[in-house]
Design an enzyme around this catalytic site. Structure first.
Site, PDB file in Angstrom:
ATOM      1  N   LYS A   1       0.838  -1.206   0.000  1.00  0.00           N
ATOM      2  CA  LYS A   1       0.000   0.000   0.000  1.00  0.00           C
ATOM      3  C   LYS A   1       0.873   1.257   0.000  1.00  0.00           C
ATOM      4  CE  LYS A   1      -2.748   0.850   3.727  1.00  0.00           C
ATOM      5  NZ  LYS A   1      -2.539   2.221   4.241  1.00  0.00           N
TER       6      LYS A   1
ATOM      7  N   ARG B   1       2.949   5.924  -3.269  1.00  0.00           N
ATOM      8  CA  ARG B   1       4.104   6.734  -3.670  1.00  0.00           C
ATOM      9  C   ARG B   1       4.351   6.640  -5.171  1.00  0.00           C
ATOM     10  NH1 ARG B   1       4.337   5.694   1.544  1.00  0.00           N
ATOM     11  NH2 ARG B   1       5.600   6.954   2.967  1.00  0.00           N
TER      12      ARG B   1
ATOM     13  N   GLY C   1      -4.924   7.987   5.225  1.00  0.00           N
ATOM     14  CA  GLY C   1      -4.006   8.920   5.882  1.00  0.00           C
ATOM     15  C   GLY C   1      -2.793   9.210   5.014  1.00  0.00           C
TER      16      GLY C   1
ATOM     17  N   ARG D   1      -8.133  12.200  12.682  1.00  0.00           N
ATOM     18  CA  ARG D   1      -6.678  11.940  12.703  1.00  0.00           C
ATOM     19  C   ARG D   1      -5.877  13.248  12.699  1.00  0.00           C
ATOM     20  NH1 ARG D   1      -5.239   6.942   8.987  1.00  0.00           N
ATOM     21  NH2 ARG D   1      -3.376   7.048  10.294  1.00  0.00           N
TER      22      ARG D   1
ATOM     23  N   SER E   1       7.463   9.237  11.734  1.00  0.00           N
ATOM     24  CA  SER E   1       6.340   9.044  10.810  1.00  0.00           C
ATOM     25  C   SER E   1       6.800   9.245   9.376  1.00  0.00           C
ATOM     26  CB  SER E   1       5.224  10.044  11.136  1.00  0.00           C
ATOM     27  OG  SER E   1       4.369  10.185  10.014  1.00  0.00           O
TER      28      SER E   1
ATOM     29  N   ASP F   1       1.969  -1.250  11.879  1.00  0.00           N
ATOM     30  CA  ASP F   1       0.703  -1.684  11.259  1.00  0.00           C
ATOM     31  C   ASP F   1       0.414  -3.166  11.514  1.00  0.00           C
ATOM     32  OD1 ASP F   1       0.353   0.870  10.291  1.00  0.00           O
ATOM     33  OD2 ASP F   1       1.143   0.424   8.299  1.00  0.00           O
TER      34      ASP F   1
ATOM     35  N   LYS G   1      -4.235   5.813  14.579  1.00  0.00           N
ATOM     36  CA  LYS G   1      -4.364   5.116  13.295  1.00  0.00           C
ATOM     37  C   LYS G   1      -5.836   5.173  12.848  1.00  0.00           C
ATOM     38  CE  LYS G   1      -0.074   4.210  12.862  1.00  0.00           C
ATOM     39  NZ  LYS G   1       0.668   4.932  11.819  1.00  0.00           N
TER      40      LYS G   1
END
Ligand code: S3P
Length: 432
Positions: free
Chosen positions: A23, A28, A95, A123, A168, A316, A343
């Site tokens: 994902k 990207r 996100g 979020r 992050s 995750d 999350k």
């Protein structure tokens, strides 16, 4: 509301499957290809709901994207090739889309508005809008641009030397993308290293970056050149199948083409530490990303402690790891994982509360959870709360429970692993 009934397995899991595309890398690939000059072909793109949101946003910004069954083609127009969107950009549940796209939009002189679903509305966005404002972007939104909807009008950015309070990759990537539009150098330093897919992929599009252990910098104005991207299988999706193989007695399964980037492979370390029978086979590369086939066989497991720099390498995978730990001997402690609270759901609460309903011995802590091993899963009805990874973790419990498990709101699983139930069924073979 969608739901799935998962019945306790009478057989083991056997066979080989290919895990769908990563994902993070799929997002990207589309985003960077849109910034590039010329055509980019992407193989193995994840056709999950989140990545489809990224495609829809890029199309609204005037980028032509051809979607074929096995590959997609993005016709990039260069850093200045976007057009002002005629309507609001909707990121759905993603996100990664809203945070990375905010970095790109900070570089555009036009105006755009970003929204998402009810989860996105909760979020934190200040972690991204804060540094982008320092770079000179004009960003507004609820609570001083801390929450959606966000309104961005960018242009005339200046490079910054930013020390992020959180590890992050979404924050790091947003700042680096804005940095491409900024004067001078943009540098991001993190408390622990987050996933480095952006750095690897920007390099394959021709961008020069300086990378040290915890920081990355680039000089603005660099052009991206269209290329070919082969997306590896997502280790975060593979994690659910790895847990299934490790906890269903007699199982022996192989997952092909899984990305094993060291900034993402904490799950492998944890499985080995817990005594799983895991083999990493046929190591090779898909472009700049390392991949392998993972073979897992059922074995006895023991509890462990997961903390510190390991957390960003498996954040995750924690819903899947909680299920794994429930079947190990002894207790497993997960700490330093406050990020779970922000999350798709507050995953400390959703993992702990839903596993408790099914009979697992588990307690929430301020920064993680404690899972008691050798738990007998009794069965029952649980919810995903529209969090894909909660839905999959709960479904795994059904395979090894005494009674049936009903998981509500399983549509959410299409966010990252649309073929999850199909793949699981493919591994269920009758044993003579
Ligand atoms: C992601 C980064 C991580 C991860 C998310 C995807 C990415 O989030 O949890 O699922 O693609 O950059 P953070 O950047 O918030 O740590």
């Amino acid at each position: 509301m969608s739901q799935q009934l998962v019945e306790p397995l009478k057989q083991s899991l056997q066979g080989t499957i290919e895990i769908p595309g990563d994902k993070s890398i799929s997002h990207r690939a589309v985003l960077f290809a849109s910034l590039a000059e010329g055509k980019t072909t992407i193989y193995g793109f994840l056709r999950g709901d989140d990545c489809l949101s990224t495609i829809a946003c890029m199309k609204s910004l005037g980028i032509k994207i051809e979607e074929n069954e096995d590959y997609i083609v993005v016709h990039g127009k260069g850093l200045q090739g976007f057009q002002e969107p005629q309507s609001i950009l909707d990121v759905g549940n993603s996100g990664t889309t809203i945070r990375l796209l905010s970095g790109v939009l900070a570089g555009q002189e036009f105006s755009s508005v970003l929204i998402g679903d009810d989860s996105i509305a909760k979020r934190p966005m200040a972690r991204v809008t804060g540094p982008l404002k320092m770079m000179n972007a004009t960003i507004d939104g609820r609570s001083l641009a801390s929450y959606t909807p966000l309104h961005i009008r960018g242009g005339s950015l200046k490079g910054i030397d930013y020390h992020s309070p959180v590890a992050s990759a979404q924050v790091k990537s947003a700042i680096l993308l804005a940095g491409l539009y900024a004067s001078g150098t943009t540098k991001v330093t993190e408390p622990s290293k987050s996933r480095d897919h952006s750095e690897r992929m920007l390099e394959s599009f021709g961008v020069h970056l300086e990378v040290t252990e915890k920081s990355v910098s680039l000089v603005g104005g660099q052009k991206l050149q269209g290329t070919t991207v082969q997306v590896p299988g997502d280790i975060s999706s593979a994690a659910f199948m790895l847990v299934a193989g490790a906890v269903v007695p007699g199982s022996d399964i192989t997952l092909k083409n899984v990305g094993i980037n060291p900034t993402r492979s904490g799950m492998i370390d944890v499985l080995l530490e817990m005594g799983a029978n895991l083999e990493i086979l046929n190591k090779r590369r898909f472009g700049s990303e390392p991949v392998a086939d993972l073979r897992i066989q059922y074995s006895a497991l023991k509890g462990t402690t997961i903390s510190g720099d390991l957390i960003p390498r498996l954040i995750d995978e924690i819903p899947a790891i909680a299920v794994l730990a429930s079947q190990a001997a002894g207790k497993t402690v997960i700490k330093d994982a406050e990020e779970l609270k922000v999350k798709e759901t507050n995953r400390i609460d959703t993992v702990v509360n839903q596993l408790k309903i099914l009979g697992v011995g588990i307690e929430a802590t301020d920064d993680g959870m404690i899972i008691h091993g050798n738990s007998v899963i009794s069965g029952g009805t649980v919810e995903s709360f529209h969090d894909h990874r909660i839905g999959m973790a709960m479904a795994l419990c059904g395979l090894i429970s005494k009674g049936n498990v009903t998981v509500k709101d399983t549509d959410a699983i299409a966010v990252s692993y649309p073929t999850f139930f199909e793949d699981l069924r493919g591994l269920m073979k009758e044993v003579n």
